[in-house]
Scaffold this active site. Structure first.
Site, mmCIF file in Angstrom:
data_model
loop_
_atom_site.group_PDB
_atom_site.id
_atom_site.type_symbol
_atom_site.label_atom_id
_atom_site.label_comp_id
_atom_site.label_asym_id
_atom_site.label_seq_id
_atom_site.Cartn_x
_atom_site.Cartn_y
_atom_site.Cartn_z
ATOM 1 N N GLY A 110 41.938 41.068 36.322
ATOM 2 C CA GLY A 110 41.445 39.800 36.659
ATOM 3 C C GLY A 110 42.162 38.945 37.612
ATOM 4 O O GLY A 110 42.092 37.770 37.530
ATOM 5 N N SER A 111 43.505 39.603 37.904
ATOM 6 C CA SER A 111 44.643 38.629 38.594
ATOM 7 C C SER A 111 45.224 37.644 37.684
ATOM 8 O O SER A 111 45.614 36.665 38.384
ATOM 9 C CB SER A 111 43.877 37.841 39.960
ATOM 10 O OG SER A 111 43.367 38.887 40.827
ATOM 11 N N GLY B 247 47.892 35.886 35.933
ATOM 12 C CA GLY B 247 49.250 35.811 35.960
ATOM 13 C C GLY B 247 49.734 36.348 37.427
ATOM 14 O O GLY B 247 50.906 36.700 37.668
ATOM 15 N N ARG C 72 37.736 52.079 35.852
ATOM 16 C CA ARG C 72 36.327 51.766 35.612
ATOM 17 C C ARG C 72 35.517 51.119 36.631
ATOM 18 O O ARG C 72 35.896 51.029 37.739
ATOM 19 C CB ARG C 72 36.691 50.685 34.551
ATOM 20 C CG ARG C 72 37.403 49.450 34.876
ATOM 21 C CD ARG C 72 37.735 48.510 34.121
ATOM 22 N NE ARG C 72 38.655 47.139 34.464
ATOM 23 C CZ ARG C 72 38.446 46.506 35.615
ATOM 24 N NH1 ARG C 72 37.113 46.438 36.149
ATOM 25 N NH2 ARG C 72 39.252 45.820 35.740
#
Length: 411
Positions: A160-161, A163, A283
């Protein structure tokens, strides 16, 4: 007659409801196993059977599925990664234990470690950015010097981006290194930072099922230094040769990583040296991409994934061709969301397929430069991209909100 059940490990704020509805359409009884079922609003709304247990505990999951097997015919098991990729590997282990179709857990686990993924892709000659692994600030600094600024810093494990940041100079490099290693970033494993060459060029995302490429989209990956997606459009406007090249690179990723079952997502950028792989997700990615694929091609990835997980035959034939796109609704400041207006008017615009809001008034908003910034999205479809973009703009212009900034220190 024993009811056939589909076990869903955890839920998903974007795609969870569609999996529940897809299961019901196929005559399956969905059952969700979750550490906290109350975080998924659709479970109560749909009357879904939900069981609370520690989904990080494989033995507990096996015991619960064994208990359920006494009442139901467990037709399949699948689940959602969310911000923890390990869930899908756990799903694979459960499927192996109960001799059900599912992803290869070892392949998923090695894919979820971005450094291992990079090594495997490089070993098979897949084009990727230059990269180094760093454990401390000194390693980060020397790695960036070897690669050359700008570089992208990202946790070696995560999604989810979270960091992830583009560092254009030594000050940004030091600042983000301090953020990652200074206790502000939540690590799910020992801190390891991937330092990557910044691959510049148009962004593309590829959806596959098994080894078949279903669709290729182009996307707006957001404003630097973060990568918060502002929009995606299907199909990408590519020449036949470009489409073929991206599809071939995507399939080479699957072979290199041992992925060949179920849905997979490949992210690339078209650079001066052609398509370069940024990341492979083992996934199905979350909403609204599955809906966009269905709008554009008539292929319901969620339903076909459920069929695959329950041992039924998939139908991946494209039913039609049109353009489908989304716009993310992103806050422009931190603070408390006071109100949202215009959602129903936007949803009524001809050509709009869906308007989805994730947050409600009085919700605190703290922008962190990742997927959690997205307040919602609008999707639309039409025969061509220009028309779809006009529809989206008209709908987005109807939606407004107010955010009251947090009080400053000393106020």
């Amino acid at each position: 007659m024993t009811r056939r059940a589909l076990i869903l490990v955890e839920g998903h704020r974007g795609s969870g409801l569609r999996y529940v509805q897809g299961a019901k359409r196929l005559g399956l009884h969905p059952i969700t196993l979750s550490a906290d079922p109350t975080q998924y609003d659709y479970l109560a709304a749909e009357g879904v059977e939900a069981i609370r247990l520690d989904t990080d505990n494989l033995d507990a999951l096996i015991d619960e599925c064994s208990r359920l097997h006494a009442t139901y015919d467990i037709a399949g098991i699948t689940g959602f990664s969310g911000d923890d990729e390990s869930v899908y590997a756990t799903v694979g282990k459960l499927c192996r234990h109960f001799d059900l179709p599912g992803p290869n857990p070892a392949a998923v686990e090695q894919c979820c470690d971005k450094f291992t993924q990079r090594q495997l892709l490089a070993g098979e000659g897949v084009p990727i950015p230059a990269y180094r692994l760093a454990a401390n600030a000194t390693d980060v600094e020397s790695s960036a010097a070897e690669i050359g600024l700008p570089v992208v810093l990202k946790p070696a494990v995560g999604s989810g981006s979270s960091g992830v940041r583009l560092c254009r100079n030594v000050d940004e490099l030091a600042e983000h290194t301090a953020y990652l290693l200074g206790g502000k970033h939540i690590w799910r494993s020992s801190p390891r930072i991937l330092v990557e060459e910044f691959a510049e060029g148009p962004y593309y995302t590829v959806h596959t099922m098994g080894s078949e490429v279903i669709g290729i989209a182009t996307g707006d990956s957001g404003l630097p230094p973060h990568f918060v997606f502002r929009g995606v459009a299907y199909p990408a406007e590519l020449t036949d040769e470009e489409h073929k090249h991206i599809a071939e690179v995507s399939r080479s990723c699957l072979r290199a990583l041992g992925l060949g079952w179920g849905p997979t997502n490949v992210e690339l950028r078209w650079t001066k040296r052609g398509p370069v792989v940024i990341e492979v997700n083992p996934r199905l990615v979350g909403a609204p991409d599955p809906q966009l694929v269905q709008l554009a091609y008539g292929v319901d990835l969620i339903t076909e994934h459920i069929k695959l997980a329950t041992g039924d035959e998939c139908d991946l034939r494209r039913k039609h061709w049109q353009t489908a796109a989304t716009r993310s609704l992103l806050p422009d400041r931190d603070g408390i969301l006071d109100w949202i207006d215009g959602v129903s008017r936007a949803a009524a615009v001809p050509g709009v397929a869906e308007v989805k809001m994730y947050i409600k008034p009085k919700t605190p908003i703290v922008r962190k430069g990742d997927y959690r910034e997205k307040m919602g999205y609008v999707t639309a479809a039409s025969p061509n991209l220009a028309q779809t973009e006009r529809i989206l703009q008209r709908a987005v212009d109807l939606i407004s909100w107010s955010i009251t900034p947090f009080p400053s220190l000393g106020e």
